[in-house]
Write a protein that holds these residues in place. Structure first.
Motif, PDB file in Angstrom:
ATOM      1  N   ARG A 176      12.273  28.572   5.931  1.00 29.47           N
ATOM      2  CA  ARG A 176      11.961  29.580   6.960  1.00 29.47           C
ATOM      3  C   ARG A 176      13.158  30.514   7.080  1.00 29.47           C
ATOM      4  NH1 ARG A 176      10.710  24.776   8.445  1.00 29.47           N
ATOM      5  NH2 ARG A 176       8.562  24.161   8.842  1.00 29.47           N
ATOM      6  N   ILE A 177      12.933  31.756   6.721  1.00 34.63           N
ATOM      7  CA  ILE A 177      14.061  32.698   6.664  1.00 34.63           C
ATOM      8  C   ILE A 177      14.407  33.243   8.045  1.00 34.63           C
ATOM      9  CG2 ILE A 177      14.597  35.096   6.027  1.00 34.63           C
ATOM     10  CD1 ILE A 177      14.192  34.529   3.293  1.00 34.63           C
ATOM     11  N   ASP A 178      15.683  33.187   8.391  1.00 33.86           N
ATOM     12  CA  ASP A 178      16.226  34.007   9.469  1.00 33.86           C
ATOM     13  C   ASP A 178      17.392  34.725   8.805  1.00 33.86           C
ATOM     14  OD1 ASP A 178      17.800  35.078  11.491  1.00 33.86           O
ATOM     15  OD2 ASP A 178      17.111  33.614  12.936  1.00 33.86           O
ATOM     16  N   HIS A 179      17.224  36.025   8.537  1.00 30.67           N
ATOM     17  CA  HIS A 179      18.219  36.674   7.675  1.00 30.67           C
ATOM     18  C   HIS A 179      19.599  36.736   8.322  1.00 30.67           C
ATOM     19  CE1 HIS A 179      16.891  40.241   9.950  1.00 30.67           C
ATOM     20  NE2 HIS A 179      18.103  40.669   9.736  1.00 30.67           N
ATOM     21  N   TYR A 180      19.674  36.514   9.642  1.00 27.98           N
ATOM     22  CA  TYR A 180      21.006  36.470  10.266  1.00 27.98           C
ATOM     23  C   TYR A 180      21.848  35.334   9.688  1.00 27.98           C
ATOM     24  CZ  TYR A 180      21.069  40.101  13.714  1.00 27.98           C
ATOM     25  OH  TYR A 180      21.138  41.324  14.307  1.00 27.98           O
ATOM     26  N   LEU A 181      21.172  34.253   9.321  1.00 26.20           N
ATOM     27  CA  LEU A 181      21.914  33.101   8.784  1.00 26.20           C
ATOM     28  C   LEU A 181      22.475  33.383   7.395  1.00 26.20           C
ATOM     29  CD1 LEU A 181      19.753  30.078   9.951  1.00 26.20           C
ATOM     30  CD2 LEU A 181      21.856  30.961  10.916  1.00 26.20           C
ATOM     31  N   GLY A 182      21.959  34.413   6.750  1.00 26.32           N
ATOM     32  CA  GLY A 182      22.477  34.761   5.416  1.00 26.32           C
ATOM     33  C   GLY A 182      23.660  35.705   5.487  1.00 26.32           C
ATOM     34  N   LYS A 183      24.019  36.151   6.676  1.00 28.24           N
ATOM     35  CA  LYS A 183      25.137  37.093   6.789  1.00 28.24           C
ATOM     36  C   LYS A 183      26.455  36.374   6.537  1.00 28.24           C
ATOM     37  CE  LYS A 183      23.104  40.366  10.063  1.00 28.24           C
ATOM     38  NZ  LYS A 183      23.282  41.650   9.392  1.00 28.24           N
ATOM     39  N   GLU A 184      27.342  37.086   5.842  1.00 30.22           N
ATOM     40  CA  GLU A 184      28.641  36.521   5.476  1.00 30.22           C
ATOM     41  C   GLU A 184      29.403  36.008   6.713  1.00 30.22           C
ATOM     42  OE1 GLU A 184      29.451  36.209   2.391  1.00 30.22           O
ATOM     43  OE2 GLU A 184      31.606  35.866   2.393  1.00 30.22           O
ATOM     44  N   THR A 185      29.414  36.800   7.766  1.00 28.36           N
ATOM     45  CA  THR A 185      30.199  36.418   8.946  1.00 28.36           C
ATOM     46  C   THR A 185      29.639  35.186   9.626  1.00 28.36           C
ATOM     47  OG1 THR A 185      30.198  38.768   9.320  1.00 28.36           O
ATOM     48  CG2 THR A 185      31.386  37.453  10.903  1.00 28.36           C
ATOM     49  N   LEU A 395      44.713  40.828  16.291  1.00 21.69           N
ATOM     50  CA  LEU A 395      44.992  40.407  14.914  1.00 21.69           C
ATOM     51  C   LEU A 395      43.663  40.610  14.205  1.00 21.69           C
ATOM     52  CD1 LEU A 395      46.823  36.966  15.182  1.00 21.69           C
ATOM     53  CD2 LEU A 395      47.770  39.124  14.411  1.00 21.69           C
ATOM     54  N   ASP A 396      43.584  41.623  13.391  1.00 26.51           N
ATOM     55  CA  ASP A 396      42.279  42.069  12.905  1.00 26.51           C
ATOM     56  C   ASP A 396      42.098  41.716  11.432  1.00 26.51           C
ATOM     57  OD1 ASP A 396      39.931  43.325  12.452  1.00 26.51           O
ATOM     58  OD2 ASP A 396      40.519  45.246  13.294  1.00 26.51           O
ATOM     59  N   MET A 397      41.003  41.047  11.126  1.00 30.40           N
ATOM     60  CA  MET A 397      40.711  40.789   9.717  1.00 30.40           C
ATOM     61  C   MET A 397      39.321  41.330   9.392  1.00 30.40           C
ATOM     62  SD  MET A 397      40.782  37.346   7.493  1.00 30.40           S
ATOM     63  CE  MET A 397      39.092  36.904   7.716  1.00 30.40           C
ATOM     64  N   THR A 398      39.297  42.545   8.901  1.00 30.10           N
ATOM     65  CA  THR A 398      38.035  43.092   8.424  1.00 30.10           C
ATOM     66  C   THR A 398      37.899  42.608   6.989  1.00 30.10           C
ATOM     67  OG1 THR A 398      38.272  44.997   9.853  1.00 30.10           O
ATOM     68  CG2 THR A 398      36.779  45.240   7.991  1.00 30.10           C
ATOM     69  N   PHE A 399      36.801  41.925   6.691  1.00 34.77           N
ATOM     70  CA  PHE A 399      36.700  41.269   5.378  1.00 34.77           C
ATOM     71  C   PHE A 399      36.945  42.231   4.223  1.00 34.77           C
ATOM     72  CE2 PHE A 399      33.609  38.133   7.465  1.00 34.77           C
ATOM     73  CZ  PHE A 399      34.672  37.385   7.943  1.00 34.77           C
ATOM     74  N   SER A 400      36.388  43.447   4.346  1.00 37.46           N
ATOM     75  CA  SER A 400      36.491  44.360   3.204  1.00 37.46           C
ATOM     76  C   SER A 400      37.945  44.756   2.972  1.00 37.46           C
ATOM     77  CB  SER A 400      35.618  45.588   3.423  1.00 37.46           C
ATOM     78  OG  SER A 400      35.988  46.210   4.612  1.00 37.46           O
ATOM     79  N   GLY A 404      39.952  42.415  -0.311  1.00 35.13           N
ATOM     80  CA  GLY A 404      40.010  43.309  -1.466  1.00 35.13           C
ATOM     81  C   GLY A 404      38.661  43.906  -1.798  1.00 35.13           C
ATOM     82  N   PRO A 405      38.624  44.704  -2.885  1.00 36.29           N
ATOM     83  CA  PRO A 405      37.431  45.475  -3.203  1.00 36.29           C
ATOM     84  C   PRO A 405      36.180  44.623  -3.411  1.00 36.29           C
ATOM     85  CG  PRO A 405      39.189  45.849  -4.821  1.00 36.29           C
ATOM     86  CD  PRO A 405      39.728  44.921  -3.800  1.00 36.29           C
ATOM     87  N   ASP A 406      36.344  43.388  -3.910  1.00 40.54           N
ATOM     88  CA  ASP A 406      35.157  42.562  -4.169  1.00 40.54           C
ATOM     89  C   ASP A 406      34.413  42.207  -2.886  1.00 40.54           C
ATOM     90  OD1 ASP A 406      35.321  42.518  -6.858  1.00 40.54           O
ATOM     91  OD2 ASP A 406      36.644  40.771  -6.897  1.00 40.54           O
ATOM     92  N   ALA A 407      35.155  42.191  -1.752  1.00 42.06           N
ATOM     93  CA  ALA A 407      34.517  41.807  -0.497  1.00 42.06           C
ATOM     94  C   ALA A 407      33.487  42.842  -0.069  1.00 42.06           C
ATOM     95  CB  ALA A 407      35.560  41.630   0.588  1.00 42.06           C
ATOM     96  N   ALA A 408      33.706  44.091  -0.480  1.00 38.94           N
ATOM     97  CA  ALA A 408      32.757  45.138  -0.121  1.00 38.94           C
ATOM     98  C   ALA A 408      31.443  44.902  -0.854  1.00 38.94           C
ATOM     99  CB  ALA A 408      33.329  46.491  -0.476  1.00 38.94           C
TER     100      ALA A 408
END
Ligand code: NAP
Length: 485
Positions: A176-185, A395-400, A404-408
Motif C-alpha cells: 500500500r503506497i504512501d509516497h511520503y514514506l518514499g521521501k529521502e528525508t 546548524l543547517d544541513m541541506t542534503f543537496s 554533493g551533486p549526487d544528492a540532487a
C-alpha cells in the motif's frame, strides 16, 4: 558522494490504469529514471493495461510523451528513451469483465521472473482486479500487488478493501503506497533517530516540549476539486501522510530495520493516540481574493463545508510521550509550500546568563520540502564585545549541499518505492492493520464534525490558516512555526 545503484532482478510490471494520470505523471517517468540509472535492467518488462484500444506502439508513444513532459531534467540523457520504450507493451483489458485477460496471460508467459501488478485505478476496481488475476492464474506465491491511496474513506470501507485483497493475496504480497514514506528525508528521520547516539536519549517528554508537524501547500484544490470535496484535508492528508510522519517521529526503536519490526512499532503509536476533544481540532476552508478563487468557487458549490485545512493537538498515551503534545496541521492555499517536522526541546532548567539573555530553545527541524534537509537550532554567544548576549543560529544541513551533486539526483519517492516492490521490501509500505488503526482514530473526529453540523472556519489565501488554529497553540503558551520556504 556517489550513490550506489544495485540492479534489481528481472521483472514484469503490469500497470492496470496504465493510461491514467498517475501512470503518466509518476509511474512511467519513475521507471524511466531507474532504467537510466541502471537499476531496472534491459530484461525488465512494463505492460500497460486499460480499456482504451491501443497497441504496443501506441503505448510507447503515450509513454514517450509522458516522460518528455514529466521527466524533463537534464540528469538523464534522453538517448536512453528508445531503449526504455522497447521494454513497454500494452494490453487492452477490462478490470470488470473477462475481455483482454487471455491476452495478458499470453504476454506474461510462464517465466520465473518477479511479477508485480500496480493497481493504478480507482479502489472500486481493486477487488475485481485481484479476483481476475487469480482466476486467470497470473500470480504465483511471489507475485506482488501495489495499491494507491485513497485506501478507503473510513474504517468500514478500508476493511472491505483489505478483505477484498486478502481473499486473493497474502499480506506479504500487498504494497500500500504512501509516497511520503518514499521521501529521502522521511527515511532520514529513522537514520537520525536510530543511527546517532545524540538524539535518542533526549527523544521523550522529559526533554521535548512539543512536536509540530506541518504539511502546507500554497496551491488550491484546482482540477482535483471534485475528488477533493468528497474527502477533505482530514481524509486526504491527516489519516495517511501526517499520521505516518507522526508514527516515524514517535515510535520506539524497532529491534531491526525490517518490515515487521518497523510496522509493529508504528502501529503501537497509532493505538496509543488518545481521542481528540472537539476543542483540540480546527477545520478551515480558504476564502477567495481579488486574484484567487475561493475553495467554494473552485469546487463549484457555495454550500460545501469540506475542510481544506485541519489543525489538531494529538496526545500519545505512553511512557515516552505522556505530557508532550503533537500539533499537526495541513492545508491548501497557505502562505507557502512547506512541510516539516519540528521537535521543540524544553528550555534549559536554569539560565546562568540571567533574564536578559532571553529564552532560547533548541529546535530540530526535519524539512521535507522544499530543500529536503535537517536543521538544528542551537544557542551561541552573539559575536563581538558587549557582554554575554545569546543568539539562536541554525546548524543547517541541506542534503543537496552537504552530500554533493549526487544528492540532487536522489530518486524520487515513486522511483524508490517501485524498486522496493521489485526487491520485495515492504518496510516503507503501510500494512493493513496500520491503515485500519489510522481510520479508527480519525473516524470519530470526522463523525463529530458531521454530527455538529458546524461549518469550517474561513481563512485568507496566503495566510497561516484560521485564527482558531493559532489560538489552539496560544492557549497552551506555544506558537506555530512560521510557514515559509
Ligand atoms: P485516471 O487518470 O482516472 O486513470 C484511471 C485509469 O484506469 C485509466 O488508465 C483508465 O483507462 C483505467 N481504467 C478505468 N476503468 C477501468 C477498467 N474497468 N478496467 C481497466 N482499466 C480501467 O486516475 P489516476 O489519477 O491515474 O489515479 C489512479 C489511482 O491512483 C486512483 O485510485 C487515484 O486515487 C490514485 N492516485 C492518483 C494520484 C495522481 O496523482 N493522479 C495520486 C495518488 C493516488 P480506461 O478508461 O481506458 O480504461
Amino acid at each position: 558522494m556517489a550513490s550506489r545503484v544495485i540492479p534489481v532482478q528481472p521483472f514484469d510490471l503490469v500497470i492496470f490504469g496504465g493510461t491514467g494520470d498517475l501512470a503518466r505523471r509518476k509511474i512511467l517517468p519513475a521507471l524511466f529514471r531507474r532504467y537510466c540509472a541502471g537499476q531496472m535492467g534491459a530484461e525488465a518488462r512494463v505492460i500497460g493495461a486499460a480499456r482504451a484500444d491501443m497497441d504496443d506502439a501506441g503505448y510507447r508513444d503515450f509513454a514517450r510523451a509522458a516522460i518528455t513532459e514529466f521527466s524533463a531534467d537534464s540528469a538523464y540523457a534522453h538517448t536512453h528513451l528508445d531503449d526504455f520504450l522497447a521494454r513497454l507493451g500494452y494490453v487492452t483489458l477490462d478490470a470488470g469483465g473477462d475481455e483482454g485477460w487471455g491476452a495478458l496471460k499470453k504476454t506474461l508467459g510462464e517465466g520465473e521472473r518477479i511479477r508485480a501488478f500496480y493497481f493504478s485505478v480507482g479502489p472500486s476496481l481493486f477487488g475485481d482486479l485481484a479476483a481476475r488475476i487469480e482466476t486467470h492464474g497470473l500470480a504465483g506465491a511471489d507475485a506482488r500487488v501495489v495499491v494507491e491511496k485513497p485506501f478507503g474513506r473510513d474504517l468500514a470501507s478500508a476493511r472491505a478493501l483489505n478483505s477484498a485483497l486478502a481473499r486473493h493475496f497474502d499480506e506479504t504480497q500487498i504494497y500500500r503506497i504512501d509516497h511520503y514514506l518514499g521521501k529521502e528525508t522521511v527515511q532520514n528521520l529513522m537514520a537520525i533517530r536510530f543511527g546517532n547516539m545524540l538524539f535518542e536519549p533526549l527523544w521523550n517528554s522529559q526533554y521535548v516540549d512539543h512536536i509540530q508537524i506541518t504539511v502546507a501547500e500554497s496551491g488550491g484544490v484546482g482540477a482535483r476539486g471534485e475528488y477533493y470535496d468528497k474527502s477533505g484535508a482530514m481524509r486526504d492528508m491527516v489519516q495517511n501522510h501526517i499520521m505516518q510522519l507522526l508514527c516515524l517521529t514517535a515510535m520506539e526503536p524497532p529491534a531491526k530495520y525490517d518490515p515487521h519490526a518497523v510496522r509493529d512499532e508504528k502501529l503501537k503509536v497509532i493505538r496509543a493516540l488518545g481521542p481528540i476533544e472537539p476543542a483540540d481540532v480546527v477545520r478551515g476552508q480558504y476564502e477567495g481574493s481579488e486574484s484567487l478563487p475561493s475553495y467554494q468557487s473552485e469546487v463549484g458549490s457555495d454550500e460545501t463545508d469540506t475542510e481544506s485545512f485541519v489543525a489538531l493537538k494529538a496526545r500519545i498515551g505512553n511512557w515516552r510521550w505522556a505530557g508532550t503534545p503533537f500539533y499537526l496541521r495541513t492545508g491548501k492555499r497557505l502562505r507557502a509550500r512547506a512541510s516539516e517536522i519540528a521537535v521543540v526541546f524544553k528550555d534549559a532548567p536554569h539560565s546562568i546568563f540571567g533574564a536578559d539573555a532571553g529564552r532560547h530553545r533548541n529546535i530540530l527541524t526535519i524539512r521535507l520540502q522544499p530543500n529536503e534537509g535537517i536543521e538544528m537550532g542551537v544557542t551561541i554567544k552573539e559575536p563581538g564585545p558587549g557582554g554575554m548576549r545569546l543568539v539562536d543560529v541554525p546548524l543547517d544541513m541541506t542534503f543537496s549541499e552537504a552530500l554533493g551533486p549526487d544528492a540532487a539526483d536522489v530518486p524520487d519517492a515513486y522511483e524508490r518505492l517501485i524498486m522496493d516492490v521489485i526487491r520485495g521490501d515492504q518496510t516503507l509500505f503501510m500494512r493493513g492493520d496500520e491503515v485500519e488503526a489510522a481510520w479508527e482514530w480519525t473516524d470519530p473526529i470526522i463523525e463529530a464534525w458531521e454530527a455538529s453540523g458546524t461549518a469550517p472556519c474561513t481563512y485568507a489565501p496566503g495566510s497561516a490558516g484560521p485564527d482558531d488554529a493559532l489560538a489552539l497553540m496560544h492557549r497552551d503558551g506555544r506558537r506555530w512555526r512560521e510557514i515559509r520556504t
